[in-house]
Design an enzyme around this catalytic site. Sequence first.
Site, PDB file in Angstrom:
ATOM      1  N   ASP A 101       6.723  -6.714  19.155  1.00 13.43           N
ATOM      2  CA  ASP A 101       7.221  -7.168  20.448  1.00 13.43           C
ATOM      3  C   ASP A 101       6.919  -6.169  21.562  1.00 13.43           C
ATOM      4  OD1 ASP A 101       8.584  -8.383  22.501  1.00 13.43           O
ATOM      5  OD2 ASP A 101      10.586  -7.922  21.733  1.00 13.43           O
ATOM      6  N   HIS A 151       9.966 -10.969  19.300  1.00 13.26           N
ATOM      7  CA  HIS A 151      11.154 -10.934  20.150  1.00 13.26           C
ATOM      8  C   HIS A 151      12.321 -11.668  19.490  1.00 13.26           C
ATOM      9  CE1 HIS A 151      12.324  -9.654  24.140  1.00 13.26           C
ATOM     10  NE2 HIS A 151      12.871 -10.820  24.423  1.00 13.26           N
ATOM     11  N   SER A 189      17.207 -10.279  24.193  1.00 14.12           N
ATOM     12  CA  SER A 189      16.384 -10.027  25.372  1.00 14.12           C
ATOM     13  C   SER A 189      17.265  -9.558  26.534  1.00 14.12           C
ATOM     14  CB  SER A 189      15.588 -11.296  25.720  1.00 14.12           C
ATOM     15  OG  SER A 189      14.513 -10.979  26.548  1.00 14.12           O
TER      16      SER A 189
END
Length: 488
Positions: free
Chosen positions: A406, A432, A174
């Site tokens: 995602d 994710h 991320s």
Amino acid sequence: MGISLQMLLVPLMLILLSRGVFVVESLRMLRQRSGSSSLYLTKEEHYFQQTLDHFSPTDHRHFEQRYYEFLDYFRAPDGPIFLKICGESACSGIPNDYTVALAKKFGAALVSLEHRYYGKSSPFESLTTENLRYLSSKQAIFDLAVFRQFYQESLNAKLNRSNGENSWFFFGVSYSGALSAWFRLKFPHLTCGSLASSAVVLAIYNFTEFDKQVGESAGPECKAVLQEITGLVEEQLLSNGKALKSLFGAATLKNDADFLYLLADAAATAIQYGNPDKLCSPVVDAKKAGNNLVDTYASYVKDYYLGSYGASLDSYDPEHLKKTDLGENSGDRLWWFQVCTEVAYFQVAPANDSVRSSKIDAKYHLDLCENIFGKGIYPDVDATNIYYGGTKIAGSKIIFTNGSQDPWRHASKQTSSPEMPSYIVSCHNCGHGTDLRGCPQSPLNPEGDARNCTSPDAVLKVRQQIVKHIDLWLSECQDKDMQSPIYK
């Protein structure tokens, strides 16, 4: 302006929190089962002195930055060092995800550095806008470079050698995945390569693709029901908003747009973290049975999003975000500062066919930034993308991975280029960080167990590519003199 070396603990949150903005990769998944030691390799804390401002020749202040190390798999003295970058949340240990399997395979030491300002690594006791001026991705990647030097020298001392140099490889998911890519871009001589999992390297002002992907991943039937729910909620807000908010357990949210953001996040989070059926099954079933859709969605929000998932209403309350004292949820304010100054990722409603309310627009985000931090605070996304390159990042030896479902993948690099392969893990619940976390992505699966992915083979194939690249780049690294002038 003093710097406190005694920091308060900011407990775990989770990746991408506040209003779907990017809830802190804060490992809320670990908080759900934090009593189990199997979720961490270690929680033993270490600290070192970090430079406050890497860009000032006259400011020599430092602060204590927290880190962790795990050496059980380390092939001393020349095994590689895998650095797992902590992102926008407190870092309470080294989580037991797929990097553990990689460390075992390559005989690697595992180290993890907490991001400046988060958790126990805050330079200041008060998080005023003025004190937050040293909170940025640019400062953070320099933190990593300084930590790398410190840890290499510390390891050399443990191994009783004067000038050794291990091969390093960086990992992140991320926002920390973006840091992993950006570190390799800016400091290619300090790491053999980087894994950038679900790495949001593109700063985006109007991130309409996020909502579009939520609808696409939900599927046409579920998407249509969610859109109907949004319309019904908007109608009921006009007629009896107080009662409606109470139904969702959100009576404390005074601003209607904040409430609508909560509802949008509640849907997006299930998609993002590999739990689409928890969202879609009850609302689709309710539609087919002719049951009250708003009541059904309210139950989902209270039971899952605010319940087992662990989201906090405070994350949607501007009065909470304006608080400058260190506390359990300080990470909300910190991440919003990064959002409001560098990357935006404003998850606005598309002009047509949106799942979320059209009231969630760019003005809403900009007003929120000004309300929390004062006038003159806005995200300079052009400057961020010029500095790092966005999806045109001119790096090398960076692996990009994304989950097919995602919504954040549209801020990542999804196409391969020379020395920067990109892989999409495709399955019904691949979201994710699937390559490192398995399925679902929250709560955490020890060693990133992929057996609950609807296509475990899809995860396995991408992991095989990751191993291949790490093996190649580590071997190439060992053939070169990785010495930097700072070590000589």
